[in-house]
Design a protein around this motif. Structure first.
Motif, PDB file in Angstrom:
ATOM      1  N   ALA A 134      -8.641 -66.595  -6.961  1.00  0.00           N
ATOM      2  CA  ALA A 134     -10.049 -66.622  -6.568  1.00  0.00           C
ATOM      3  C   ALA A 134     -10.334 -67.798  -5.646  1.00  0.00           C
ATOM      4  N   ALA A 135      -9.711 -68.941  -5.926  1.00  0.00           N
ATOM      5  CA  ALA A 135      -9.926 -70.116  -5.087  1.00  0.00           C
ATOM      6  C   ALA A 135      -9.385 -69.897  -3.672  1.00  0.00           C
ATOM      7  N   LEU A 136      -8.268 -69.222  -3.566  1.00  0.00           N
ATOM      8  CA  LEU A 136      -7.718 -68.923  -2.244  1.00  0.00           C
ATOM      9  C   LEU A 136      -8.653 -67.990  -1.475  1.00  0.00           C
ATOM     10  N   LEU A 137      -9.225 -67.026  -2.157  1.00  0.00           N
ATOM     11  CA  LEU A 137     -10.190 -66.122  -1.530  1.00  0.00           C
ATOM     12  C   LEU A 137     -11.448 -66.885  -1.109  1.00  0.00           C
ATOM     13  N   ASP A 138     -11.903 -67.778  -1.963  1.00  0.00           N
ATOM     14  CA  ASP A 138     -13.062 -68.599  -1.608  1.00  0.00           C
ATOM     15  C   ASP A 138     -12.793 -69.389  -0.334  1.00  0.00           C
ATOM     16  N   GLY A 139     -11.547 -69.856  -0.192  1.00  0.00           N
ATOM     17  CA  GLY A 139     -11.173 -70.617   0.996  1.00  0.00           C
ATOM     18  C   GLY A 139     -11.195 -69.801   2.273  1.00  0.00           C
ATOM     19  N   LEU A 140     -11.222 -68.484   2.123  1.00  0.00           N
ATOM     20  CA  LEU A 140     -11.318 -67.579   3.272  1.00  0.00           C
ATOM     21  C   LEU A 140     -12.752 -67.088   3.469  1.00  0.00           C
ATOM     22  N   ASP A 141     -13.699 -67.765   2.810  1.00  0.00           N
ATOM     23  CA  ASP A 141     -15.121 -67.404   2.875  1.00  0.00           C
ATOM     24  C   ASP A 141     -15.379 -66.021   2.287  1.00  0.00           C
ATOM     25  N   LEU A 142     -14.614 -65.677   1.250  1.00  0.00           N
ATOM     26  CA  LEU A 142     -14.819 -64.441   0.510  1.00  0.00           C
ATOM     27  C   LEU A 142     -15.272 -64.801  -0.900  1.00  0.00           C
ATOM     28  N   ASP A 143     -15.797 -63.823  -1.614  1.00  0.00           N
ATOM     29  CA  ASP A 143     -16.232 -64.050  -2.991  1.00  0.00           C
ATOM     30  C   ASP A 143     -15.043 -63.838  -3.918  1.00  0.00           C
ATOM     31  N   GLY A 144     -14.337 -64.932  -4.207  1.00  0.00           N
ATOM     32  CA  GLY A 144     -13.104 -64.827  -4.963  1.00  0.00           C
ATOM     33  C   GLY A 144     -13.278 -64.238  -6.347  1.00  0.00           C
ATOM     34  N   HIS A 145     -14.241 -64.716  -7.083  1.00  0.00           N
ATOM     35  CA  HIS A 145     -14.456 -64.221  -8.445  1.00  0.00           C
ATOM     36  C   HIS A 145     -14.736 -62.725  -8.439  1.00  0.00           C
ATOM     37  N   ALA A 146     -15.605 -62.290  -7.525  1.00  0.00           N
ATOM     38  CA  ALA A 146     -15.973 -60.871  -7.481  1.00  0.00           C
ATOM     39  C   ALA A 146     -14.779 -60.007  -7.092  1.00  0.00           C
ATOM     40  N   LEU A 147     -13.979 -60.456  -6.130  1.00  0.00           N
ATOM     41  CA  LEU A 147     -12.843 -59.664  -5.676  1.00  0.00           C
ATOM     42  C   LEU A 147     -11.750 -59.572  -6.742  1.00  0.00           C
ATOM     43  N   VAL A 148     -11.486 -60.670  -7.426  1.00  0.00           N
ATOM     44  CA  VAL A 148     -10.485 -60.641  -8.491  1.00  0.00           C
ATOM     45  C   VAL A 148     -10.929 -59.700  -9.607  1.00  0.00           C
ATOM     46  N   LYS A 149     -12.202 -59.753  -9.944  1.00  0.00           N
ATOM     47  CA  LYS A 149     -12.727 -58.872 -10.988  1.00  0.00           C
ATOM     48  C   LYS A 149     -12.670 -57.413 -10.564  1.00  0.00           C
ATOM     49  N   LEU A 150     -13.043 -57.155  -9.318  1.00  0.00           N
ATOM     50  CA  LEU A 150     -13.041 -55.777  -8.824  1.00  0.00           C
ATOM     51  C   LEU A 150     -11.628 -55.218  -8.766  1.00  0.00           C
ATOM     52  N   ALA A 151     -10.670 -56.035  -8.303  1.00  0.00           N
ATOM     53  CA  ALA A 151      -9.284 -55.575  -8.167  1.00  0.00           C
ATOM     54  C   ALA A 151      -8.650 -55.278  -9.521  1.00  0.00           C
ATOM     55  N   ALA A 152      -9.185 -55.898 -10.580  1.00  0.00           N
ATOM     56  CA  ALA A 152      -8.633 -55.684 -11.922  1.00  0.00           C
ATOM     57  C   ALA A 152      -9.317 -54.550 -12.668  1.00  0.00           C
ATOM     58  N   SER A 153     -10.268 -53.888 -12.033  1.00  0.00           N
ATOM     59  CA  SER A 153     -10.988 -52.794 -12.680  1.00  0.00           C
ATOM     60  C   SER A 153     -10.326 -51.457 -12.378  1.00  0.00           C
ATOM     61  N   GLU A 154     -10.652 -50.474 -13.165  1.00  0.00           N
ATOM     62  CA  GLU A 154     -10.191 -49.119 -12.861  1.00  0.00           C
ATOM     63  C   GLU A 154     -11.135 -48.528 -11.808  1.00  0.00           C
TER      64      GLU A 154
END
Length: 208
Positions: A134-154
């Motif tokens: 998530a921190a790496l995604l944040d460093g790319l100006d993306l929402d790291g927490h949201a993307l990690v959560k979404l990628a782990a969902s069905e």
């Protein structure tokens, strides 16, 4: 206008040689006029099918020692930062791979892949924790927490299992692997240029 040829780049975040390919493949494909398709996958199930409980570089220590030395030489040759080994090898790459699989068609995919590899092999950091990804995604100006959560969902979570079965069915046994549209398989960072040439229709003399 004719559609450019496509090259599939199958990579695993725990793969040292995939790091070298990821650092240069986007630029090389662009220069060659080849469309790049990012194909993140997990090597663990493929290794397990061979009865391997870890990376071959751990199972065969002499091979592993040579790999780290070779990686250092190649990184220097390519102008990459000095290699730093992460705290464990191979790392658990599940979270990072899920995110990459979710974002494989997104414009940020190349930046994310390189950020993960640089954290792992240029800074020697752990990429195993969702918070690290998530921190790496944040460093790319993306929402790291949201993307990690979404990628782990069905259904996104199950996508990796499907991709893993596809990798097996197409004969992939390691990373990095490059597949051209006609199914030609090239394995290893040192085969990247040959894979791009094949994708463009170039053939060595005597090979169809």
């Amino acid at each position: 206008m004719a559609r450019p040829p496509t090259l599939e780049f199958w990579f695993e975040f725990a793969s040292t040689y995939s790091y070298l390919s990821a650092a240069r493949i986007e630029a090389l494909a662009g220069e060659a006029g080849v469309s790049l398709r990012w194909r993140p996958f997990l090597l663990g199930p493929i290794f397990a099918a061979h009865g391997w409980t870890s990376s071959p570089f751990n199972l065969f220590p002499a091979k592993g020692r040579n790999m780290w030395r070779d990686l250092a030489r190649e990184a220097a040759r390519l102008g990459l930062p000095p290699v730093r080994q992460p705290p464990s090898f191979p790392q658990n790459s599940l979270t990072a791979t899920r995110v990459a699989a979710y974002g494989a068609e997104q414009p940020w995919i190349g930046h994310f892949v390189r950020a993960v590899y640089e954290a792992e092999f240029a800074r020697g950091q752990s990429i195993a924790e969702p918070a690290s990804v998530a921190a790496l995604l944040d460093g790319l100006d993306l929402d790291g927490h949201a993307l990690v959560k979404l990628a782990a969902s069905e259904p996104h979570k199950s996508r990796l299992r499907v991709v893993g079965e596809e990798a097996k069915s197409r004969g992939i046994f390691g990373a990095p692997t490059f597949l051209t549209e006609d199914g030609e398989l090239f394995w290893g960072n040192d085969r990247l240029e040959q894979a791009l040439a094949w994708a463009l229709g170039e053939r060595p003399a005597g090979v169809r």
